[in-house]
Write a protein that holds these residues in place. Structure first.
Motif, PDB file in Angstrom:
ATOM      1  N   LEU A 134       0.831  -1.206   0.000  1.00  0.00           N
ATOM      2  CA  LEU A 134       0.000   0.000   0.000  1.00  0.00           C
ATOM      3  C   LEU A 134       0.869   1.262   0.000  1.00  0.00           C
ATOM      4  N   ARG A 135       1.971   1.192   0.764  1.00  0.00           N
ATOM      5  CA  ARG A 135       2.869   2.344   0.803  1.00  0.00           C
ATOM      6  C   ARG A 135       3.478   2.600  -0.562  1.00  0.00           C
ATOM      7  N   GLU A 136       3.895   1.528  -1.226  1.00  0.00           N
ATOM      8  CA  GLU A 136       4.499   1.680  -2.546  1.00  0.00           C
ATOM      9  C   GLU A 136       3.484   2.195  -3.565  1.00  0.00           C
ATOM     10  N   GLN A 137       2.242   1.722  -3.434  1.00  0.00           N
ATOM     11  CA  GLN A 137       1.200   2.212  -4.336  1.00  0.00           C
ATOM     12  C   GLN A 137       0.945   3.702  -4.110  1.00  0.00           C
ATOM     13  N   ALA A 138       0.946   4.103  -2.830  1.00  0.00           N
ATOM     14  CA  ALA A 138       0.745   5.527  -2.519  1.00  0.00           C
ATOM     15  C   ALA A 138       1.902   6.363  -3.051  1.00  0.00           C
ATOM     16  N   LEU A 139       3.142   5.839  -2.884  1.00  0.00           N
ATOM     17  CA  LEU A 139       4.300   6.562  -3.392  1.00  0.00           C
ATOM     18  C   LEU A 139       4.266   6.672  -4.912  1.00  0.00           C
ATOM     19  N   GLN A 140       3.829   5.604  -5.565  1.00  0.00           N
ATOM     20  CA  GLN A 140       3.737   5.624  -7.015  1.00  0.00           C
ATOM     21  C   GLN A 140       2.697   6.640  -7.484  1.00  0.00           C
ATOM     22  N   SER A 141       1.572   6.672  -6.767  1.00  0.00           N
ATOM     23  CA  SER A 141       0.536   7.658  -7.099  1.00  0.00           C
ATOM     24  C   SER A 141       1.057   9.072  -6.902  1.00  0.00           C
ATOM     25  N   LEU A 142       1.834   9.264  -5.824  1.00  0.00           N
ATOM     26  CA  LEU A 142       2.414  10.581  -5.560  1.00  0.00           C
ATOM     27  C   LEU A 142       3.403  10.963  -6.651  1.00  0.00           C
ATOM     28  N   ARG A 143       4.235   9.996  -7.064  1.00  0.00           N
ATOM     29  CA  ARG A 143       5.202  10.278  -8.130  1.00  0.00           C
ATOM     30  C   ARG A 143       4.489  10.631  -9.431  1.00  0.00           C
ATOM     31  N   GLU A 144       3.417   9.909  -9.736  1.00  0.00           N
ATOM     32  CA  GLU A 144       2.661  10.198 -10.956  1.00  0.00           C
ATOM     33  C   GLU A 144       1.993  11.564 -10.874  1.00  0.00           C
ATOM     34  N   SER A 145       1.464  11.889  -9.668  1.00  0.00           N
ATOM     35  CA  SER A 145       0.824  13.190  -9.483  1.00  0.00           C
ATOM     36  C   SER A 145       1.836  14.316  -9.640  1.00  0.00           C
ATOM     37  N   GLU A 146       3.026  14.124  -9.057  1.00  0.00           N
ATOM     38  CA  GLU A 146       4.074  15.142  -9.158  1.00  0.00           C
ATOM     39  C   GLU A 146       4.538  15.294 -10.602  1.00  0.00           C
ATOM     40  N   ALA A 147       4.627  14.179 -11.322  1.00  0.00           N
ATOM     41  CA  ALA A 147       5.036  14.239 -12.727  1.00  0.00           C
ATOM     42  C   ALA A 147       3.988  14.969 -13.564  1.00  0.00           C
ATOM     43  N   LEU A 148       2.714  14.713 -13.247  1.00  0.00           N
ATOM     44  CA  LEU A 148       1.631  15.393 -13.963  1.00  0.00           C
ATOM     45  C   LEU A 148       1.663  16.893 -13.683  1.00  0.00           C
ATOM     46  N   TYR A 149       1.856  17.258 -12.399  1.00  0.00           N
ATOM     47  CA  TYR A 149       1.941  18.670 -12.029  1.00  0.00           C
ATOM     48  C   TYR A 149       3.131  19.333 -12.709  1.00  0.00           C
ATOM     49  N   GLN A 150       4.282  18.638 -12.714  1.00  0.00           N
ATOM     50  CA  GLN A 150       5.480  19.178 -13.341  1.00  0.00           C
ATOM     51  C   GLN A 150       5.250  19.407 -14.827  1.00  0.00           C
ATOM     52  N   SER A 151       4.611  18.432 -15.466  1.00  0.00           N
ATOM     53  CA  SER A 151       4.329  18.569 -16.888  1.00  0.00           C
ATOM     54  C   SER A 151       3.398  19.736 -17.158  1.00  0.00           C
ATOM     55  N   LEU A 152       2.401  19.897 -16.280  1.00  0.00           N
ATOM     56  CA  LEU A 152       1.427  20.975 -16.458  1.00  0.00           C
ATOM     57  C   LEU A 152       2.094  22.339 -16.348  1.00  0.00           C
ATOM     58  N   VAL A 153       2.843  22.571 -15.262  1.00  0.00           N
ATOM     59  CA  VAL A 153       3.415  23.898 -15.048  1.00  0.00           C
ATOM     60  C   VAL A 153       4.497  24.215 -16.072  1.00  0.00           C
ATOM     61  N   GLU A 154       5.136  23.195 -16.633  1.00  0.00           N
ATOM     62  CA  GLU A 154       6.152  23.454 -17.643  1.00  0.00           C
ATOM     63  C   GLU A 154       5.524  23.787 -18.993  1.00  0.00           C
ATOM     64  N   GLN A 155       4.286  23.332 -19.208  1.00  0.00           N
ATOM     65  CA  GLN A 155       3.623  23.598 -20.485  1.00  0.00           C
ATOM     66  C   GLN A 155       2.801  24.880 -20.466  1.00  0.00           C
ATOM     67  N   LEU A 156       2.520  25.410 -19.287  1.00  0.00           N
ATOM     68  CA  LEU A 156       1.711  26.623 -19.201  1.00  0.00           C
ATOM     69  C   LEU A 156       2.447  27.800 -19.849  1.00  0.00           C
ATOM     70  N   PRO A 157       1.688  28.723 -20.471  1.00  0.00           N
ATOM     71  CA  PRO A 157       2.318  29.905 -21.066  1.00  0.00           C
ATOM     72  C   PRO A 157       2.667  30.974 -20.041  1.00  0.00           C
ATOM     73  N   GLN A 158       2.352  30.726 -18.759  1.00  0.00           N
ATOM     74  CA  GLN A 158       2.665  31.683 -17.698  1.00  0.00           C
ATOM     75  C   GLN A 158       3.970  31.300 -16.992  1.00  0.00           C
ATOM     76  N   CYS A 159       4.580  32.298 -16.352  1.00  0.00           N
ATOM     77  CA  CYS A 159       5.773  32.060 -15.529  1.00  0.00           C
ATOM     78  C   CYS A 159       5.330  31.702 -14.107  1.00  0.00           C
TER      79      CYS A 159
END
Length: 289
Positions: A54-79
């Motif tokens: 369960l811990r590993e699944q939670a960590l994996q979900s967190l890593r995926e969420s962080e990757a999604l957030y990182q991808s989003l903020v890097e693609q935004l046209p704002q600083c």
């Protein structure tokens, strides 16, 4: 081999492994330690494993969420940026670096005073103080130095909070509005010129209803703009111009051409006036009138 190595070296060993189970693979954190007798000799091994699936699944979900957030903020046209309570940059996106002309390696861990002229840095620091001390969200338009010179940006600055809701820093999102400001200034200049010109000016929508008249129009016709709400230029018809004249006028405008001519109109008072007019169709982005 692993057990033999533990016995040989006499050192505890910790590792993670995945074990097939009826409901799917499970992740285990396993520890093995040597057991010694009274003489200090290793005579056995002791091991235990903890199911951390369960811990590993939670960590994996967190890593995926962080990757999604990182991808989003890097693609935004704002600083975008994050700072700690001391004003040190914790994160900036690529758009921030492109606008300011500063490499990310030269930003992280530094403050505004390391990156910008002192006057600008002091202004930014004061904004941060208000955000940190009062928990305010600020929506501002301000000047900022960039690689292209000083630009105007619209910026939203807000508190950065931890999982307990405590303010641990500040964050901001901003975008360049220099061109929009220049466009607004041109519109204001044009509006001022139209308001002050001695020539009567009016505008209508596609249905022909008045959307604007300037003071000279009101002075010439005797109609105030409030009186023209929902009305068309027909209120000025004098009856002196034939139908063919108006048909020709509208054919010209609908074709996208400019109409020039003389019209006999009637003022609100009933007085007839001869008007030299230029009527220009306004075209939308699609080229339609």
């Amino acid at each position: 081999e692993q057990d033999q190595a533990i016995i040989k070296d006499g050192k505890a060993f910790e590792f993670q492994e995945q074990v097939p189970m009826p409901d799917g693979p499970h992740d285990y954190l396993t520890n093995k330690v040597p057991l010694r007798n009274a003489d200090g000799e290793i005579f056995a091994l002791c091991g235990w494993a903890v199911d951390i699936t369960l811990r590993e699944q939670a960590l994996q979900s967190l890593r995926e969420s962080e990757a999604l957030y990182q991808s989003l903020v890097e693609q935004l046209p704002q600083c975008i940026y994050n700072k700690d309570r001391q004003g040190r940059f914790l994160y900036v996106n690529e758009r921030f670096c492109r606008l300011t002309g500063v490499a990310i390696t030269d930003v992280l861990g530094r403050t505004d005073f390391d990156l910008f002229p002192r006057a600008a840095a002091e202004k930014y620091a004061e904004d941060d103080r208000r955000v940190l001390e009062d928990g305010l969200t600020l929506h501002l338009e301000e000047e900022t130095p960039t690689m292209a010179g000083v630009r105007f940006v619209e910026i939203v600055k807000s508190p950065l909070r931890d999982e307990r809701g405590e303010i641990v820093g500040s964050q901001g999102i901003f975008w360049d509005v220099t061109d929009q400001r220049a466009a607004r200034a041109r519109v204001r200049e044009l509006s001022s010129a139209v308001e002050q010109t001695a020539d009567a000016v009016f505008m209508t929508d596609r249905a022909g209803e008045f959307t604007f008249v300037n003071p000279a129009f009101e002075e010439l016709t005797g109609f105030r703009f409030a009186e023209l709400d929902g009305k068309t230029p027909r209120v000025l018809k004098s009856g002196e111009m034939g139908k063919e004249f108006y048909h020709g006028l509208w054919r010209t405008l609908v074709s996208g051409a400019v109409f020039r001519g003389t019209i006999i109109n009637r003022k609100k008072s009933g007085e007839l006036i001869h008007c030299d007019v230029t009527i220009t169709p306004l075209l939308g982005e699609d080229g339609d009138v």
